[in-house]
Design an enzyme around this catalytic site. Sequence first.
Site, short mmCIF file in Angstrom:
data_model
loop_
_atom_site.label_atom_id
_atom_site.label_comp_id
_atom_site.label_asym_id
_atom_site.label_seq_id
_atom_site.Cartn_x
_atom_site.Cartn_y
_atom_site.Cartn_z
CB CYS A 15 -8.77 117.36 129.08
SG CYS A 15 -8.92 119.13 128.74
CG HIS A 62 -3.81 122.38 123.82
ND1 HIS A 62 -4.97 123.03 124.17
CD2 HIS A 62 -3.77 121.25 124.57
CE1 HIS A 62 -5.62 122.31 125.08
NE2 HIS A 62 -4.91 121.22 125.33
CG HIS A 86 2.97 119.83 113.84
ND1 HIS A 86 3.61 121.04 114.00
CD2 HIS A 86 1.79 120.09 113.24
CE1 HIS A 86 2.85 121.99 113.49
NE2 HIS A 86 1.73 121.46 113.03
CD GLU A 123 -4.38 123.37 128.38
OE1 GLU A 123 -3.52 122.49 128.51
OE2 GLU A 123 -5.56 123.20 128.68
#
Length: 140
Positions: free
Chosen positions: A23, A29, A71, A130
């Site tokens: 990560c 996600h 987004h 997520e």
Amino acid sequence: MLIVTKTVSFDAAHLLTGHAGQCRNLHGHTYQLTVELGNVPPIPGQPEDMVMDFKEVKTVLQEEIVSCCDHAFLYNTTSAVETDIASVLQKHGLRVYPLPHRTTSELLAKHFFAKIAARGLPVTAVSLRETPESCATYRP
């Protein structure tokens, strides 16, 4: 107490600076934000046998809570790496969403809880998923 839950989703990218695992790399996600609302005390203007109309909850969540993140690159303003990435994205007219802390699911759930509470909704818990298998919940 009557309780209702509503889930909305949004897509976003982030990374975890300093994290030892994968990560630490930029990734995205399809988040699912689930909000739990209770009717103690009742919301003014709502019937006593309803916490809040589901359509109203969805509208508030989508338009006032997650639309700014959808987004977008969620980034930690205290991280030089993340701030540099955000600057490049902004320079090219792309969406970013600054946060004063790491973008872990746990802290994002807490952040969304605060935003929803500030909107005046009787939020009792917020969960942020997520992945289908991973979820963080904030309940004060």
